[in-house]
Design a protein around this motif. Structure first.
Motif, short mmCIF file in Angstrom:
data_model
loop_
_atom_site.label_atom_id
_atom_site.label_comp_id
_atom_site.label_asym_id
_atom_site.label_seq_id
_atom_site.Cartn_x
_atom_site.Cartn_y
_atom_site.Cartn_z
N ILE A 144 20.49 37.45 37.89
CA ILE A 144 19.14 37.72 37.04
C ILE A 144 18.53 38.80 37.42
CG2 ILE A 144 17.78 36.01 38.48
CD1 ILE A 144 16.56 35.34 35.70
N GLN A 145 18.04 39.84 36.34
CA GLN A 145 17.30 40.83 36.89
C GLN A 145 16.23 41.05 35.95
OE1 GLN A 145 17.62 42.95 39.47
NE2 GLN A 145 15.78 43.72 38.60
N PRO A 146 14.76 40.94 36.39
CA PRO A 146 13.66 41.26 35.48
C PRO A 146 13.40 42.78 35.69
CG PRO A 146 12.95 40.60 37.81
CD PRO A 146 14.56 40.51 37.68
N ILE A 147 13.21 43.19 34.17
CA ILE A 147 13.06 44.60 33.97
C ILE A 147 11.64 45.00 33.77
CG2 ILE A 147 15.44 44.84 33.46
CD1 ILE A 147 14.59 45.33 30.62
N GLY A 148 10.92 43.97 33.24
CA GLY A 148 9.49 44.46 33.07
C GLY A 148 8.79 43.23 32.13
N TYR A 149 7.59 43.55 31.69
CA TYR A 149 6.66 42.56 31.01
C TYR A 149 6.47 43.01 29.79
CZ TYR A 149 5.08 41.78 36.05
OH TYR A 149 5.06 41.65 37.41
N ILE A 150 6.25 42.12 28.75
CA ILE A 150 5.73 42.37 27.33
C ILE A 150 4.21 41.83 27.23
CG2 ILE A 150 6.10 41.83 24.95
CD1 ILE A 150 7.80 44.02 25.85
N ASP A 151 3.34 42.54 26.85
CA ASP A 151 1.96 41.73 26.66
C ASP A 151 1.37 42.23 25.55
OD1 ASP A 151 0.17 40.40 28.95
OD2 ASP A 151 -0.93 41.47 27.38
N ALA A 152 0.47 41.50 24.99
CA ALA A 152 -0.35 41.87 23.69
C ALA A 152 -1.36 42.73 23.97
CB ALA A 152 -0.89 40.83 22.94
N ASP A 153 -1.90 42.91 25.28
CA ASP A 153 -2.99 43.90 25.71
C ASP A 153 -2.38 45.30 26.06
OD1 ASP A 153 -5.32 44.98 26.83
OD2 ASP A 153 -5.55 43.54 28.42
N ALA A 154 -2.76 46.10 24.98
CA ALA A 154 -2.53 47.43 25.21
C ALA A 154 -2.99 48.17 26.13
CB ALA A 154 -2.80 48.23 23.78
N ALA A 155 -3.98 47.78 26.73
CA ALA A 155 -4.64 48.48 28.11
C ALA A 155 -3.67 48.18 29.20
CB ALA A 155 -5.88 47.68 28.07
N LEU A 156 -2.74 47.41 29.19
CA LEU A 156 -1.91 47.11 30.36
C LEU A 156 -0.55 47.88 30.02
CD1 LEU A 156 -2.13 43.18 30.91
CD2 LEU A 156 -3.34 44.89 32.06
N TRP A 157 -0.19 48.45 28.97
CA TRP A 157 0.92 49.18 28.67
C TRP A 157 1.15 50.32 29.52
CZ3 TRP A 157 0.86 49.18 22.62
CH2 TRP A 157 1.07 47.89 22.36
N GLY A 158 2.16 50.23 30.27
CA GLY A 158 2.55 51.68 31.11
C GLY A 158 2.07 51.37 32.68
N GLN A 159 1.27 50.48 32.75
CA GLN A 159 1.02 49.96 34.25
C GLN A 159 2.23 49.08 34.92
OE1 GLN A 159 -2.70 48.03 34.88
NE2 GLN A 159 -3.74 48.84 33.12
N GLU A 160 1.88 49.14 36.23
CA GLU A 160 3.10 48.63 37.18
C GLU A 160 2.45 47.46 37.52
OE1 GLU A 160 5.28 49.77 40.95
OE2 GLU A 160 6.52 51.04 39.30
N ILE A 161 3.09 46.19 37.63
CA ILE A 161 2.55 44.93 38.41
C ILE A 161 3.56 44.52 39.24
CG2 ILE A 161 1.61 42.76 37.95
CD1 ILE A 161 0.41 43.63 35.32
N ASN A 162 3.33 44.22 40.41
CA ASN A 162 4.37 43.86 41.49
C ASN A 162 5.90 44.45 40.97
OD1 ASN A 162 2.33 41.97 42.03
ND2 ASN A 162 3.65 40.23 41.95
N GLY A 163 5.56 45.83 41.05
CA GLY A 163 6.81 46.44 41.15
C GLY A 163 7.57 46.53 39.65
N LEU A 164 7.00 46.02 38.70
CA LEU A 164 7.52 45.99 37.59
C LEU A 164 6.67 46.68 36.38
CD1 LEU A 164 9.38 42.36 37.09
CD2 LEU A 164 10.54 44.76 37.55
N PRO A 165 7.08 47.45 35.29
CA PRO A 165 6.37 47.98 34.41
C PRO A 165 6.00 47.20 33.12
CG PRO A 165 8.48 48.68 33.91
CD PRO A 165 8.59 47.73 35.11
#
Length: 222
Positions: A30-51
Motif C-alpha cells: 500500500i502506498q499513499p500518494i496524497g490527500y484530497i480535501d474540500a478546503d482550497a486553502a490547503l491545496w498544494g501544501q505538504e502534510i506529514n510528507g504528502l501533498p
C-alpha cells in the motif's frame, strides 16, 4: 504498490497515515500518494510528507487517476458522509484500512470504506457499517451493530449486542450497557455511560447518560 489517497487532510487523516505506514511495516502492499480535501486553502501544501492534491476535481484532470481508491479519513460523520457521497456520485472508488494491531474476529463483518485504527478489538459477529471510523483502543463487543458513517473516538467501549444507527458520533471513553440502541445522528459525549436507549439525533452526556438536547438539522434531513 497499490496506491491510495486520503479523503480529508485533518487530524484523522494524519492518524490514518500512521496506520498505513504500520501496514507497510507489516508487509502490506500500500502506498499513499496524497490527500484530497474540500478546503482550497490547503491545496498544494505538504502534510506529514504528502501533498494535498486538491479537491475531487483532481481525479478528472489526468488519465488513470480515477483508478486510485480513496480512504475516507474525515472525523465528523456528517462531513464524511457529504464528501463520500459526492465522491461516489462521481464514480470514485473506496477501500478500507484495518491497522495490523487490531484484533478482528474472523466472524465480524466489515462494510465498504471502514477505518479501524490501532489497538481495537472487534469481537465475534460484530457488524461495522460502510464508511465507519473506529479510532484507537476501542472495544466492539459480540453482536454489536454499527451503522454507516459512525465515528467512535478513542477508548469507546460498546458492550455486546449494542446497536448504533447511522452517523452516530460516539465520544472518547464513552461506553454502553449491553443491548442498548442508539438512534441515527446521535452525539454521545466523552466518558458518558449509556444505560438505556437513545433517540435519534439526541445529544447525550454524563453518567448515566442523559439527553441534553437534539442535534439540528436531523441526520435524515441533511
Amino acid at each position: 504498490m497499490s496506491k491510495v489517497i486520503l479523503l480529508g487532510a485533518g487530524g484523522l487523516a494524519r492518524e490514518v497515515l500512521d496506520g498505513i505506514e504500520a501496514c507497510q511495516r507489516a508487509g502490506q502492499d500500500i502506498q499513499p500518494i496524497g490527500y484530497i480535501d474540500a478546503d482550497a486553502a490547503l491545496w498544494g501544501q505538504e502534510i506529514n510528507g504528502l501533498p494535498v492534491l486538491g479537491g475531487l476535481d483532481w481525479f478528472d484532470e489526468a488519465p488513470g487517476r480515477r483508478d486510485i481508491p480513496l480512504i475516507a479519513a474525515i472525523g465528523a460523520p456528517r462531513s464524511r458522509r457529504h464528501m463520500v457521497q459526492e465522491a461516489l456520485r462521481r464514480g470514485l472508488q473506496f477501500t478500507s484500512l484495518v491497522h495490523p494491531a487490531v484484533h478482528l474476529s474472523s466472524r465480524a463483518q466489515l462494510g465498504l470504506g471502514v477505518v479501524i485504527l490501532a489497538g481495537c478489538v472487534v469481537e465475534n459477529r460484530a457488524s461495522i457499517g460502510d464508511f465507519t471510523v473506529i479510532n484507537n483502543l476501542c472495544f466492539i463487543g459480540h453482536d454489536v451493530q454499527l451503522g454507516a458513517y459512525c465515528t467512535l473516538a478513542p477508548g469507546a467501549l460498546l458492550a455486546g449486542g449494542s446497536r448504533l444507527g447511522d452517523g452516530v458520533d460516539f465520544g472518547i471513553g464513552a461506553a454502553t450497557r449491553q443491548g442498548v440502541t442508539i438512534g441515527s445522528g446521535a452525539v454521545i459525549g466523552g466518558q458518558a455511560m449509556i444505560v438505556e436507549d437513545v433517540p435519534a439525533n439526541a445529544v447525550v452526556v454524563g453518567v448515566p447518560g442523559r439527553v441534553m438536547r437534539f442535534f439540528t438539522p436531523a441526520w435524515e434531513e441533511e
